[in-house]
Design an enzyme around this catalytic site. Structure first.
Site, PDB file in Angstrom:
ATOM      1  N   ARG A   7      -8.730  -0.196   3.912  1.00  0.00           N
ATOM      2  CA  ARG A   7      -7.816   0.814   3.372  1.00  0.00           C
ATOM      3  C   ARG A   7      -6.453   0.214   3.062  1.00  0.00           C
ATOM      4  O   ARG A   7      -5.774   0.668   2.138  1.00  0.00           O
ATOM      5  CB  ARG A   7      -7.625   1.975   4.366  1.00  0.00           C
TER       6      ARG A   7
ATOM      7  N   CYS B 144      -6.094   8.559   9.169  1.00  0.00           N
ATOM      8  CA  CYS B 144      -6.417   7.956  10.457  1.00  0.00           C
ATOM      9  C   CYS B 144      -6.658   9.030  11.507  1.00  0.00           C
ATOM     10  O   CYS B 144      -6.036  10.090  11.497  1.00  0.00           O
ATOM     11  CB  CYS B 144      -5.277   7.041  10.912  1.00  0.00           C
TER      12      CYS B 144
ATOM     13  N   ARG C 287       0.260  14.210  13.108  1.00  0.00           N
ATOM     14  CA  ARG C 287       1.315  13.844  12.166  1.00  0.00           C
ATOM     15  C   ARG C 287       1.528  15.039  11.249  1.00  0.00           C
ATOM     16  O   ARG C 287       1.019  15.100  10.131  1.00  0.00           O
ATOM     17  CB  ARG C 287       0.919  12.579  11.387  1.00  0.00           C
TER      18      ARG C 287
ATOM     19  N   LYS D 260       0.826  -1.211   0.000  1.00  0.00           N
ATOM     20  CA  LYS D 260       0.000   0.000   0.000  1.00  0.00           C
ATOM     21  C   LYS D 260       0.858   1.257   0.000  1.00  0.00           C
ATOM     22  O   LYS D 260       0.679   2.163  -0.834  1.00  0.00           O
ATOM     23  CB  LYS D 260      -0.917   0.015   1.227  1.00  0.00           C
ATOM     24  N   ASN D 261       1.779   1.350   0.945  1.00  0.00           N
ATOM     25  CA  ASN D 261       2.534   2.590   1.106  1.00  0.00           C
ATOM     26  C   ASN D 261       3.479   2.860  -0.058  1.00  0.00           C
ATOM     27  O   ASN D 261       3.810   4.013  -0.334  1.00  0.00           O
ATOM     28  CB  ASN D 261       3.301   2.566   2.429  1.00  0.00           C
TER      29      ASN D 261
ATOM     30  N   ASP E 188       3.797   0.368  12.264  1.00  0.00           N
ATOM     31  CA  ASP E 188       2.590  -0.220  11.688  1.00  0.00           C
ATOM     32  C   ASP E 188       2.373  -1.667  12.108  1.00  0.00           C
ATOM     33  O   ASP E 188       1.349  -2.266  11.770  1.00  0.00           O
ATOM     34  CB  ASP E 188       2.641  -0.132  10.156  1.00  0.00           C
TER      35      ASP E 188
END
Length: 421
Positions: free
Chosen positions: A397, A116, A121, A22-23, A305
Protein backbone atom coordinates in the site's frame (compact mmCIF):
# COMPACT_ATOMS: atom_id res chain seq x y z
CA UNK A 1 -1.13 -13.75 -0.90
CA UNK A 2 2.54 -12.88 -1.16
CA UNK A 3 5.18 -13.11 1.52
CA UNK A 4 8.82 -12.11 1.84
CA UNK A 5 11.55 -14.60 2.59
CA UNK A 6 14.56 -12.81 4.04
CA UNK A 7 17.93 -14.33 4.79
CA UNK A 8 19.31 -11.82 7.26
CA UNK A 9 22.74 -10.58 8.14
CA UNK A 10 23.61 -8.86 4.85
CA UNK A 11 24.93 -5.30 5.05
CA UNK A 12 23.05 -2.85 2.84
CA UNK A 13 25.35 -0.93 0.50
CA UNK A 14 24.85 1.30 -2.53
CA UNK A 15 22.49 3.99 -3.79
CA UNK A 16 18.71 3.99 -4.04
CA UNK A 17 16.16 6.45 -5.42
CA UNK A 18 13.30 7.58 -3.17
CA UNK A 19 9.82 7.36 -4.70
CA UNK A 20 7.14 10.03 -4.63
CA UNK A 21 5.24 10.39 -1.37
CA UNK A 22 2.17 8.22 -0.90
CA UNK A 23 0.46 10.63 1.46
CA UNK A 24 1.10 13.59 -0.83
CA UNK A 25 -0.29 11.76 -3.86
CA UNK A 26 -3.46 10.78 -2.03
CA UNK A 27 -4.19 14.47 -1.36
CA UNK A 28 -3.11 15.84 -4.74
CA UNK A 29 -5.27 13.42 -6.72
CA UNK A 30 -8.65 14.44 -5.20
CA UNK A 31 -7.65 18.12 -5.40
CA UNK A 32 -7.98 17.88 -9.17
CA UNK A 33 -11.76 17.59 -8.67
CA UNK A 34 -11.84 21.31 -7.86
CA UNK A 35 -11.21 22.35 -11.49
CA UNK A 36 -12.49 21.24 -14.86
CA UNK A 37 -9.80 20.03 -17.25
CA UNK A 38 -6.62 17.96 -17.23
CA UNK A 39 -4.12 18.17 -14.38
CA UNK A 40 -0.81 16.32 -14.34
CA UNK A 41 0.97 14.96 -11.26
CA UNK A 42 4.60 14.09 -11.86
CA UNK A 43 6.59 11.58 -9.76
CA UNK A 44 3.44 9.76 -8.66
CA UNK A 45 4.45 6.44 -7.05
CA UNK A 46 3.14 3.08 -8.26
CA UNK A 47 1.47 1.96 -5.04
CA UNK A 48 -1.66 0.02 -4.23
CA UNK A 49 -3.13 3.01 -2.42
CA UNK A 50 -2.58 5.17 -5.51
CA UNK A 51 -4.32 2.58 -7.69
CA UNK A 52 -7.17 2.42 -5.18
CA UNK A 53 -7.58 6.20 -5.39
CA UNK A 54 -7.49 6.02 -9.20
CA UNK A 55 -10.32 3.48 -9.16
CA UNK A 56 -12.35 5.73 -6.86
CA UNK A 57 -11.80 8.78 -9.08
CA UNK A 58 -12.70 6.70 -12.15
CA UNK A 59 -15.93 5.81 -10.37
CA UNK A 60 -16.71 9.53 -10.20
CA UNK A 61 -16.15 9.89 -13.95
CA UNK A 62 -12.57 11.19 -13.90
CA UNK A 63 -10.45 9.88 -16.76
CA UNK A 64 -6.89 8.91 -15.81
CA UNK A 65 -3.69 7.95 -17.59
CA UNK A 66 -0.74 6.67 -15.56
CA UNK A 67 2.65 5.85 -17.08
CA UNK A 68 6.28 6.37 -16.09
CA UNK A 69 5.22 7.98 -12.82
CA UNK A 70 3.20 10.64 -14.67
CA UNK A 71 -0.47 10.68 -13.68
CA UNK A 72 -2.91 12.69 -15.82
CA UNK A 73 -6.43 13.32 -14.52
CA UNK A 74 -9.19 14.74 -16.72
CA UNK A 75 -12.10 16.08 -14.68
CA UNK A 76 -14.20 17.45 -17.53
CA UNK A 77 -16.87 14.77 -17.24
CA UNK A 78 -17.44 14.03 -13.57
CA UNK A 79 -20.73 12.16 -13.50
CA UNK A 80 -21.07 11.14 -9.86
CA UNK A 81 -20.60 12.73 -6.45
CA UNK A 82 -20.87 9.40 -4.64
CA UNK A 83 -17.84 7.57 -3.26
CA UNK A 84 -19.13 4.04 -2.58
CA UNK A 85 -18.18 1.75 0.25
CA UNK A 86 -16.46 -0.85 -1.92
CA UNK A 87 -13.76 1.70 -2.79
CA UNK A 88 -13.56 3.80 0.35
CA UNK A 89 -13.36 0.82 2.73
CA UNK A 90 -9.88 0.01 1.44
CA UNK A 91 -8.26 3.31 2.34
CA UNK A 92 -8.94 6.11 4.80
CA UNK A 93 -7.53 8.75 2.47
CA UNK A 94 -10.56 8.24 0.23
CA UNK A 95 -12.39 10.72 2.45
CA UNK A 96 -10.29 13.43 0.74
CA UNK A 97 -12.89 13.52 -2.06
CA UNK A 98 -15.46 14.92 0.38
CA UNK A 99 -14.29 18.53 0.47
CA UNK A 100 -13.61 18.96 -3.26
CA UNK A 101 -16.89 17.35 -4.35
CA UNK A 102 -18.87 19.45 -1.89
CA UNK A 103 -17.10 22.67 -2.90
CA UNK A 104 -17.52 22.18 -6.65
CA UNK A 105 -20.91 20.49 -6.84
CA UNK A 106 -22.65 21.38 -3.57
CA UNK A 107 -23.18 17.70 -2.80
CA UNK A 108 -21.11 14.71 -1.78
CA UNK A 109 -21.99 11.25 -0.51
CA UNK A 110 -18.92 9.49 0.82
CA UNK A 111 -18.73 6.21 2.68
CA UNK A 112 -17.18 6.31 6.10
CA UNK A 113 -13.55 5.35 5.47
CA UNK A 114 -11.59 2.19 6.13
CA UNK A 115 -7.86 1.46 5.95
CA UNK A 116 -5.48 0.11 8.55
CA UNK A 117 -7.11 -2.03 11.20
CA UNK A 118 -5.48 -0.38 14.20
CA UNK A 119 -6.75 2.46 16.31
CA UNK A 120 -9.66 4.87 16.25
CA UNK A 121 -9.01 7.69 13.80
CA UNK A 122 -12.24 9.67 13.78
CA UNK A 123 -13.15 12.03 10.97
CA UNK A 124 -15.06 14.40 13.24
CA UNK A 125 -12.53 17.16 12.57
CA UNK A 126 -13.31 16.95 8.84
CA UNK A 127 -17.05 17.09 9.46
CA UNK A 128 -17.00 19.88 12.04
CA UNK A 129 -14.74 22.01 9.84
CA UNK A 130 -16.99 21.63 6.81
CA UNK A 131 -20.00 22.47 8.96
CA UNK A 132 -18.31 25.73 9.93
CA UNK A 133 -18.04 26.50 6.22
CA UNK A 134 -21.82 26.15 6.04
CA UNK A 135 -22.26 22.55 4.96
CA UNK A 136 -25.25 20.53 6.09
CA UNK A 137 -23.97 17.08 6.98
CA UNK A 138 -25.76 13.92 7.98
CA UNK A 139 -24.53 10.41 8.69
CA UNK A 140 -26.82 7.86 7.11
CA UNK A 141 -26.34 4.11 6.67
CA UNK A 142 -22.57 4.36 6.85
CA UNK A 143 -22.30 7.36 4.54
CA UNK A 144 -21.42 11.01 5.04
CA UNK A 145 -23.96 13.09 3.10
CA UNK A 146 -22.88 16.71 2.70
CA UNK A 147 -24.86 19.50 1.03
CA UNK A 148 -24.36 23.22 0.50
CA UNK A 149 -25.66 25.83 -1.92
CA UNK A 150 -22.55 27.94 -1.22
CA UNK A 151 -19.76 27.34 1.25
CA UNK A 152 -18.82 30.46 3.21
CA UNK A 153 -15.43 31.25 4.70
CA UNK A 154 -14.98 30.90 8.43
CA UNK A 155 -12.36 30.85 11.18
CA UNK A 156 -11.59 27.27 12.15
CA UNK A 157 -9.37 26.27 15.04
CA UNK A 158 -8.20 22.68 15.25
CA UNK A 159 -7.87 21.36 18.80
CA UNK A 160 -4.99 19.31 17.45
CA UNK A 161 -3.32 19.44 14.05
CA UNK A 162 -4.82 16.90 11.66
CA UNK A 163 -3.31 16.27 8.24
CA UNK A 164 -6.52 14.82 6.83
CA UNK A 165 -8.84 17.49 8.18
CA UNK A 166 -6.47 20.29 7.20
CA UNK A 167 -6.29 18.98 3.64
CA UNK A 168 -10.01 18.39 3.24
CA UNK A 169 -11.12 21.75 4.62
CA UNK A 170 -8.32 23.58 2.82
CA UNK A 171 -9.53 22.22 -0.52
CA UNK A 172 -13.16 23.08 0.20
CA UNK A 173 -12.27 26.60 1.34
CA UNK A 174 -10.64 27.42 -2.02
CA UNK A 175 -14.12 27.67 -3.61
CA UNK A 176 -15.93 29.10 -0.56
CA UNK A 177 -17.22 32.68 -0.54
CA UNK A 178 -15.00 34.94 1.55
CA UNK A 179 -11.98 34.21 3.69
CA UNK A 180 -11.22 31.08 5.69
CA UNK A 181 -8.56 30.95 8.39
CA UNK A 182 -7.27 27.58 9.61
CA UNK A 183 -5.55 27.87 12.98
CA UNK A 184 -3.33 25.06 14.28
CA UNK A 185 -3.28 23.56 10.78
CA UNK A 186 -1.02 20.61 10.02
CA UNK A 187 2.40 21.61 8.69
CA UNK A 188 3.47 18.26 7.25
CA UNK A 189 5.36 18.45 3.94
CA UNK A 190 2.48 16.65 2.26
CA UNK A 191 0.17 19.54 3.20
CA UNK A 192 2.70 22.05 1.87
CA UNK A 193 2.79 20.07 -1.40
CA UNK A 194 -1.01 20.28 -1.56
CA UNK A 195 -1.01 24.02 -0.82
CA UNK A 196 1.47 24.63 -3.63
CA UNK A 197 -0.66 22.60 -6.04
CA UNK A 198 -3.77 24.58 -5.10
CA UNK A 199 -1.84 27.81 -5.63
CA UNK A 200 -0.79 26.48 -9.04
CA UNK A 201 -4.51 25.96 -9.72
CA UNK A 202 -5.13 29.63 -8.94
CA UNK A 203 -6.12 29.42 -5.28
CA UNK A 204 -5.29 32.36 -3.04
CA UNK A 205 -3.59 30.96 0.05
CA UNK A 206 -1.28 32.65 2.52
CA UNK A 207 0.75 30.99 5.26
CA UNK A 208 2.40 28.14 3.37
CA UNK A 209 4.73 26.16 5.69
CA UNK A 210 3.01 27.61 8.78
CA UNK A 211 0.26 26.49 11.16
CA UNK A 212 -2.02 29.37 10.11
CA UNK A 213 -3.46 29.12 6.61
CA UNK A 214 -5.56 31.94 5.19
CA UNK A 215 -7.61 31.10 2.11
CA UNK A 216 -9.47 33.69 0.07
CA UNK A 217 -12.15 31.81 -1.80
CA UNK A 218 -12.57 32.33 -5.53
CA UNK A 219 -15.24 31.27 -8.03
CA UNK A 220 -13.19 28.93 -10.17
CA UNK A 221 -9.87 27.08 -10.25
CA UNK A 222 -7.95 25.85 -13.28
CA UNK A 223 -6.07 22.60 -13.93
CA UNK A 224 -2.40 22.58 -13.00
CA UNK A 225 0.76 20.47 -12.80
CA UNK A 226 3.09 19.70 -9.91
CA UNK A 227 5.90 17.38 -8.81
CA UNK A 228 5.01 15.05 -5.96
CA UNK A 229 7.50 15.41 -3.10
CA UNK A 230 9.75 12.46 -2.16
CA UNK A 231 8.39 10.03 0.42
CA UNK A 232 10.05 10.92 3.71
CA UNK A 233 8.78 7.74 5.39
CA UNK A 234 10.30 5.53 2.72
CA UNK A 235 13.53 7.52 3.07
CA UNK A 236 13.52 7.12 6.85
CA UNK A 237 12.75 3.42 6.60
CA UNK A 238 15.69 2.76 4.26
CA UNK A 239 18.08 4.79 6.43
CA UNK A 240 17.06 2.79 9.51
CA UNK A 241 17.45 -0.43 7.50
CA UNK A 242 21.03 0.58 6.72
CA UNK A 243 21.74 1.35 10.38
CA UNK A 244 20.27 -1.97 11.53
CA UNK A 245 22.41 -3.94 9.08
CA UNK A 246 25.55 -1.87 9.75
CA UNK A 247 25.42 -0.77 6.16
CA UNK A 248 26.50 2.18 4.08
CA UNK A 249 23.92 3.60 1.66
CA UNK A 250 22.96 6.81 -0.06
CA UNK A 251 19.38 7.80 -0.76
CA UNK A 252 18.75 10.05 -3.73
CA UNK A 253 15.86 12.50 -3.78
CA UNK A 254 15.22 12.76 -0.05
CA UNK A 255 14.69 16.25 1.35
CA UNK A 256 16.66 16.64 4.57
CA UNK A 257 14.36 19.35 5.99
CA UNK A 258 11.51 16.81 5.82
CA UNK A 259 13.63 14.26 7.66
CA UNK A 260 15.29 16.34 10.35
CA UNK A 261 13.73 14.58 13.33
CA UNK A 262 14.66 11.16 11.94
CA UNK A 263 18.18 12.19 10.94
CA UNK A 264 18.77 13.70 14.37
CA UNK A 265 17.78 10.48 16.13
CA UNK A 266 19.93 8.40 13.79
CA UNK A 267 22.95 10.53 14.64
CA UNK A 268 22.16 10.16 18.34
CA UNK A 269 22.15 6.38 17.83
CA UNK A 270 25.71 6.47 16.50
CA UNK A 271 25.20 6.54 12.73
CA UNK A 272 27.29 8.90 10.60
CA UNK A 273 25.33 11.04 8.14
CA UNK A 274 26.43 13.13 5.18
CA UNK A 275 23.92 15.46 3.54
CA UNK A 276 24.32 17.08 0.12
CA UNK A 277 21.91 18.82 -2.22
CA UNK A 278 20.14 15.73 -3.56
CA UNK A 279 21.62 12.91 -1.51
CA UNK A 280 21.68 11.70 2.09
CA UNK A 281 24.30 9.11 3.00
CA UNK A 282 24.49 6.98 6.14
CA UNK A 283 27.55 5.07 7.30
CA UNK A 284 26.91 2.52 10.04
CA UNK A 285 29.71 0.04 9.31
CA UNK A 286 31.26 0.46 12.75
CA UNK A 287 28.15 1.40 14.68
CA UNK A 288 27.53 0.37 18.26
CA UNK A 289 23.85 1.24 18.50
CA UNK A 290 23.06 3.68 21.31
CA UNK A 291 19.70 3.47 23.02
CA UNK A 292 17.71 6.54 21.96
CA UNK A 293 14.23 7.43 23.21
CA UNK A 294 11.60 8.71 20.79
CA UNK A 295 8.30 10.50 21.31
CA UNK A 296 6.20 10.88 18.19
CA UNK A 297 4.48 14.14 17.35
CA UNK A 298 3.04 16.18 14.53
CA UNK A 299 5.52 17.67 12.06
CA UNK A 300 8.24 18.80 12.61
CA UNK A 301 8.25 16.22 15.42
CA UNK A 302 9.21 12.57 14.98
CA UNK A 303 6.59 10.96 12.68
CA UNK A 304 4.27 8.30 14.01
CA UNK A 305 4.72 6.51 10.67
CA UNK A 306 8.35 5.85 11.70
CA UNK A 307 7.53 4.61 15.19
CA UNK A 308 7.44 0.89 14.35
CA UNK A 309 10.71 1.07 12.44
CA UNK A 310 12.45 2.80 15.36
CA UNK A 311 11.23 0.15 17.77
CA UNK A 312 12.72 -2.51 15.50
CA UNK A 313 16.02 -0.59 15.45
CA UNK A 314 16.13 -0.21 19.23
CA UNK A 315 15.78 -3.97 19.72
CA UNK A 316 19.51 -4.12 18.88
CA UNK A 317 20.60 -1.10 20.91
CA UNK A 318 22.74 -1.09 24.03
CA UNK A 319 20.50 -0.60 27.05
CA UNK A 320 16.84 0.31 27.41
CA UNK A 321 14.94 2.76 25.24
CA UNK A 322 11.38 4.05 25.33
CA UNK A 323 9.17 4.90 22.36
CA UNK A 324 6.04 6.93 23.14
CA UNK A 325 3.38 7.49 20.49
CA UNK A 326 1.37 10.63 21.26
CA UNK A 327 -0.40 10.63 17.89
CA UNK A 328 -2.03 7.18 17.96
CA UNK A 329 -2.29 5.46 21.29
CA UNK A 330 -2.51 1.80 20.29
CA UNK A 331 -0.25 1.47 17.28
CA UNK A 332 1.84 -1.40 18.62
CA UNK A 333 0.60 -4.49 16.76
CA UNK A 334 4.15 -5.12 15.52
CA UNK A 335 5.51 -5.61 19.04
CA UNK A 336 4.18 -9.15 19.45
CA UNK A 337 5.66 -10.17 16.12
CA UNK A 338 9.05 -8.61 16.90
CA UNK A 339 9.21 -10.67 20.08
CA UNK A 340 8.97 -13.79 17.91
CA UNK A 341 12.36 -12.75 16.53
CA UNK A 342 13.81 -12.49 20.03
CA UNK A 343 13.10 -8.84 20.83
CA UNK A 344 12.39 -7.86 24.43
CA UNK A 345 9.61 -5.26 24.42
CA UNK A 346 6.95 -4.30 26.95
CA UNK A 347 3.99 -2.11 26.06
CA UNK A 348 2.41 0.11 28.70
CA UNK A 349 -0.45 2.32 27.51
CA UNK A 350 1.01 4.33 24.60
CA UNK A 351 4.64 3.49 25.38
CA UNK A 352 6.93 0.68 24.28
CA UNK A 353 9.90 -0.12 26.49
CA UNK A 354 12.63 -1.90 24.53
CA UNK A 355 15.50 -3.75 26.14
CA UNK A 356 18.20 -4.24 23.54
CA UNK A 357 19.38 -7.76 22.77
CA UNK A 358 22.66 -8.92 21.17
CA UNK A 359 20.91 -10.43 18.16
CA UNK A 360 17.58 -11.21 16.57
CA UNK A 361 16.82 -14.65 15.15
CA UNK A 362 14.76 -15.41 12.05
CA UNK A 363 11.18 -16.60 12.44
CA UNK A 364 7.82 -16.55 10.70
CA UNK A 365 5.93 -13.30 11.39
CA UNK A 366 2.75 -11.69 10.13
CA UNK A 367 2.10 -8.12 9.01
CA UNK A 368 -0.90 -6.33 10.47
CA UNK A 369 -0.64 -2.87 8.92
CA UNK A 370 1.55 -0.81 6.61
CA UNK A 371 4.24 0.48 8.97
CA UNK A 372 4.20 -2.65 11.14
CA UNK A 373 5.10 -4.56 7.97
CA UNK A 374 8.11 -2.32 7.44
CA UNK A 375 9.36 -2.92 10.98
CA UNK A 376 9.23 -6.68 10.48
CA UNK A 377 11.15 -6.45 7.22
CA UNK A 378 13.85 -4.35 8.91
CA UNK A 379 14.10 -6.82 11.76
CA UNK A 380 14.36 -9.68 9.28
CA UNK A 381 17.18 -7.96 7.42
CA UNK A 382 19.18 -7.71 10.64
CA UNK A 383 18.26 -11.10 12.10
CA UNK A 384 20.36 -14.24 11.93
CA UNK A 385 18.80 -16.93 9.79
CA UNK A 386 15.61 -16.83 7.73
CA UNK A 387 12.58 -14.67 8.37
CA UNK A 388 9.26 -15.05 6.59
CA UNK A 389 7.03 -11.95 6.57
CA UNK A 390 3.45 -12.88 5.72
CA UNK A 391 0.70 -10.62 4.36
CA UNK A 392 2.99 -8.13 2.66
CA UNK A 393 0.00 -6.69 0.79
CA UNK A 394 -0.09 -4.22 3.69
CA UNK A 395 3.40 -3.12 2.70
CA UNK A 396 2.45 -2.72 -0.96
CA UNK A 397 0.00 0.00 0.00
CA UNK A 398 2.78 2.44 0.84
CA UNK A 399 6.21 1.18 -0.31
CA UNK A 400 6.99 1.02 -4.01
CA UNK A 401 8.85 -2.17 -4.96
CA UNK A 402 10.54 -2.27 -1.56
CA UNK A 403 12.02 -5.72 -1.97
CA UNK A 404 13.57 -4.71 -5.31
CA UNK A 405 15.16 -1.63 -3.76
CA UNK A 406 16.49 -3.64 -0.84
CA UNK A 407 17.80 -6.32 -3.18
CA UNK A 408 19.64 -3.65 -5.20
CA UNK A 409 21.38 -2.70 -1.93
CA UNK A 410 22.50 -6.26 -1.28
CA UNK A 411 19.66 -7.68 0.79
CA UNK A 412 18.78 -11.36 0.38
CA UNK A 413 15.01 -10.95 0.05
CA UNK A 414 12.49 -12.65 -2.21
CA UNK A 415 8.77 -12.21 -2.79
CA UNK A 416 6.96 -15.51 -3.16
CA UNK A 417 3.34 -16.52 -3.38
CA UNK A 418 2.04 -17.87 -0.09
CA UNK A 419 -1.10 -19.99 0.42
CA UNK A 420 -1.15 -19.06 4.10
CA UNK A 421 -3.74 -16.66 5.43
Amino acid sequence: MDKFIINGGKRLQGKVQISGAKNASLALMPATILASGESVLYKTPELNDVFTMIKLLNQLGIETEFSNYILSLNTNNITSQIAPYEHVKKMRASVYVLGPLLARYGYAKVSLPGGCAWGPRPINLHIEGLKKLGAQIELEQGYIIAKSNQLVGAKINFDKPSVGATGNILMAACLAKGTTVLNNAAMEPEITNLVQFLINMGAKINGINTSILEIEGIDELKPAVINTIPDRIEAGTLLVAAAMTKGNISIEGGIDSHLYSILSKLEDSGAKLTISENEISIDAKDIVINNVDVTTGVFPGYPTDMQAQWIAYMTLANGVSTVIDTVYLDRFSHVGELTRLGAEITVQDNSAIIRGVPRLNGAKVMSTDLRASASLVLAGLAAEGTTEVLRVYHLDRGYEKLEQKLKSLGADIERVSSPEF
